[in-house]
Every structure is written in C-alpha cells, then in structure tokens.
Design an enzyme around this catalytic site. Structure first.
Site, mmCIF file in Angstrom:
data_model
loop_
_atom_site.group_PDB
_atom_site.id
_atom_site.type_symbol
_atom_site.label_atom_id
_atom_site.label_comp_id
_atom_site.label_asym_id
_atom_site.label_seq_id
_atom_site.Cartn_x
_atom_site.Cartn_y
_atom_site.Cartn_z
ATOM 1 N N GLU A 242 -81.793 15.083 -56.237
ATOM 2 C CA GLU A 242 -80.678 14.192 -56.582
ATOM 3 C C GLU A 242 -81.097 12.743 -56.364
ATOM 4 O OE1 GLU A 242 -78.174 14.035 -58.244
ATOM 5 O OE2 GLU A 242 -76.275 14.177 -57.179
ATOM 6 N N ASP A 243 -80.695 11.870 -57.265
ATOM 7 C CA ASP A 243 -81.037 10.450 -57.101
ATOM 8 C C ASP A 243 -80.254 9.821 -55.959
ATOM 9 O OD1 ASP A 243 -78.670 10.732 -58.513
ATOM 10 O OD2 ASP A 243 -79.244 9.466 -60.200
ATOM 11 N N ASP B 248 -73.219 9.851 -53.259
ATOM 12 C CA ASP B 248 -72.201 8.852 -52.957
ATOM 13 C C ASP B 248 -71.028 9.585 -52.286
ATOM 14 O OD1 ASP B 248 -71.043 6.348 -52.991
ATOM 15 O OD2 ASP B 248 -70.386 6.443 -55.057
ATOM 16 N N ARG C 113 -82.228 1.066 -65.810
ATOM 17 C CA ARG C 113 -82.925 2.269 -65.323
ATOM 18 C C ARG C 113 -84.432 2.026 -65.246
ATOM 19 N NH1 ARG C 113 -79.287 6.673 -65.421
ATOM 20 N NH2 ARG C 113 -77.805 6.691 -67.126
HETATM 21 P P1 IMP Z 1 -70.845 11.332 -56.288
HETATM 22 O O1 IMP Z 1 -71.741 11.641 -55.097
HETATM 23 O O2 IMP Z 1 -70.166 12.535 -56.856
HETATM 24 O O3 IMP Z 1 -69.857 10.238 -55.952
HETATM 25 O O4 IMP Z 1 -71.689 10.774 -57.498
HETATM 26 C C1 IMP Z 1 -72.975 10.293 -57.367
HETATM 27 C C2 IMP Z 1 -73.387 9.723 -58.688
HETATM 28 O O5 IMP Z 1 -72.780 8.446 -58.885
HETATM 29 C C3 IMP Z 1 -74.873 9.484 -58.744
HETATM 30 O O6 IMP Z 1 -75.571 10.597 -59.250
HETATM 31 C C4 IMP Z 1 -74.972 8.264 -59.642
HETATM 32 O O7 IMP Z 1 -75.026 8.666 -60.997
HETATM 33 C C5 IMP Z 1 -73.681 7.520 -59.408
HETATM 34 N N1 IMP Z 1 -73.870 6.426 -58.416
HETATM 35 C C6 IMP Z 1 -73.392 6.354 -57.151
HETATM 36 N N2 IMP Z 1 -73.731 5.207 -56.534
HETATM 37 C C7 IMP Z 1 -74.457 4.507 -57.445
HETATM 38 C C8 IMP Z 1 -75.124 3.226 -57.391
HETATM 39 O O8 IMP Z 1 -75.126 2.480 -56.399
HETATM 40 N N3 IMP Z 1 -75.772 2.866 -58.529
HETATM 41 C C9 IMP Z 1 -75.825 3.651 -59.648
HETATM 42 N N4 IMP Z 1 -75.223 4.855 -59.734
HETATM 43 C C10 IMP Z 1 -74.548 5.277 -58.638
HETATM 44 MG MG MG Z 2 -76.816 11.145 -61.062
#
Ligand code: IMP
Ligand code: MG
Length: 203
Positions: free
Chosen positions: A113-114, A117, A179
């Site tokens: 996972e990148d 959040d 990106r």
């Molecule tokens: P969550 O954990 O379900 O809230 O979603 C995470 C996703 O939100 C990641 O895979 C990213 O695509 C996007 N995301 C969260 N924070 C950032 C950020 O700081 N920059 C760019 N994308 C983000």
């Molecule tokens: Mg993502």
C-alpha cells in the site's frame, strides 16, 4: 544533481515546482528505506513464494522499487477500485473495477500500500482478500498517517510515519498530477485549501 532553493530537482516541470512548497522526503531517503523493507521481506518470505498485491495507481512506484529490493521468487498482481459515492467511501465500501488475476488461495500475500490514511479502504480490501483463504496476509505500507486512523490496522512493514499533511509525488497524486516525481513533496496551502473545500462540499 542540481536543485532549486526549495531542494526540488531542476528536472521537475516548472508547474509542479511552483505548486510544491517543500520536499518532505527526498529520493535517496525513500530508496534507502525501501531497500531495508525489501531486505526484511526477503528474509521473512525466503521459501514462501509470496504474491505481492497492490491497488492501482498510487502504489506503482513503490511496488516497482520494493519488488526490485526483494530478491526472492515471488509473483505480483494488481487490483483497481472505484468509490460508489463519497458517503460509501466514508464507510470503506469500494467497487472492484479490476480484480486479481492470480488465485491467492493458500498463497502468502503481501498487500503493498502506498499510504494508509483512515485505513477504511485497506480494511475493506483485507477483509475481502481474507475470504479467499490465503495462507497468510500481511501489509507493507510506505507511508502511514496514524492521526487519521479510523480502524485498527498496523502494517507489518512500514516505511515512514507522516504528519497530518497532504503529500504528493512518488506515485501519490493531487487530481492525477504530481505522480511522476521521484520524491515526496508538500503542496502549497492554496492547493490544500482547494482540496478541503471539495471535501466539505455536501454530496
Ligand atoms: P484511506 O486510508 O481509506 O483513507 O485511503 C488512503 C488513500 O487515500 C490512499 O491510497 C491515497 O490514494 C489517498 N491519500 C491519502 N492521503 C494522501 C496524501 O497525502 N496524498 C495523496 N493521496 C492520499
Ligand atoms: Mg491508493
């Protein structure tokens, strides 16, 4: 490599440079940490022929570099997802628009996972993958923003903790831009404000 006053490489397009207020993690630091993560995964999965699974598109850069840093036999596969609606997304529900090609039943899966959040999307996808009875399922995340976490997920392999700020680069986008920068940067407050306005708009 020559850089601007903000430490941004001069090879980065000017429109990007203008929108970035500072470099948060430079290319060298990213690559060094990813090499360590790959070495740790290689030790743990040496004879397990794992499947690395990623969700497009944010994970593209991290996946490519992590794979090269993990010198053991392994497979790789990708999924794509889309949100049903902003409110569905808030509960973690997503629609799978491209599923895995590889059957993960009985396989050791490393979910790559990148950035984590809220953790909602990841939580939903892990639950889905568990129904396919893999032999094991662990998470390797490059970035973690623990202050936003809504559900309890701790990645086994983690690159960096991030403060509560919106970042771009190294696969992460803002409106599909940024990106293709080899480092992670912080956007100017104007751009972030725009994003928050969008979020607070009723759906
Ligand atoms: P969550 O954990 O379900 O809230 O979603 C995470 C996703 O939100 C990641 O895979 C990213 O695509 C996007 N995301 C969260 N924070 C950032 C950020 O700081 N920059 C760019 N994308 C983000
Ligand atoms: Mg993502």
């Amino acid at each position: 490599m020559s850089t601007t006053k903000k430490g941004i490489p001069e090879t980065i397009p000017e429109t990007y440079r203008k929108a970035i207020s500072r470099v948060l993690i430079d290319e060298e630091t990213l690559q060094a940490r990813i090499r360590e993560m790959g070495a740790a995964i290689a030790r743990d999965y040496e004879n397990k022929n794992p499947v690395f699974v990623g969700v497009l598109k944010g994970v593209l850069f991290f996946m490519a570099d992590l794979l090269q840093a993990t010198p053991i036999p392994l497979s790789v596969d990708f999924m794509s997802i889309a949100s049903y609606s902003p409110s569905a997304r808030d509960q973690g529900y997503v629609r799978i628009t491209k599923d895995l090609d590889i059957c993960i039943e009985g396989r050791h899966v490393v979910f790559v996972e990148d950035i984590i959040d809220t953790g909602l999307t990841l939580g939903y996808l892990l639950k889905l993958l568990r129904t396919r009875t893999p032999a094991s399922l662990e998470v390797a995340a490059l970035f973690d923003k623990p202050s936003h976490r809504l559900i309890d997920i701790g990645p086994k392999y983690l690159g960096f903790h991030l403060p509560d700020i919106f970042v771009v680069g190294y696969g992460l986008d803002y409106r599909e831009q940024f990106r293709n920068m080899p480092f992670v940067g912080v956007l100017h407050p104007d751009a972030i404000k725009q994003k928050q306005d969008e979020r607070s708009r009723p759906s």
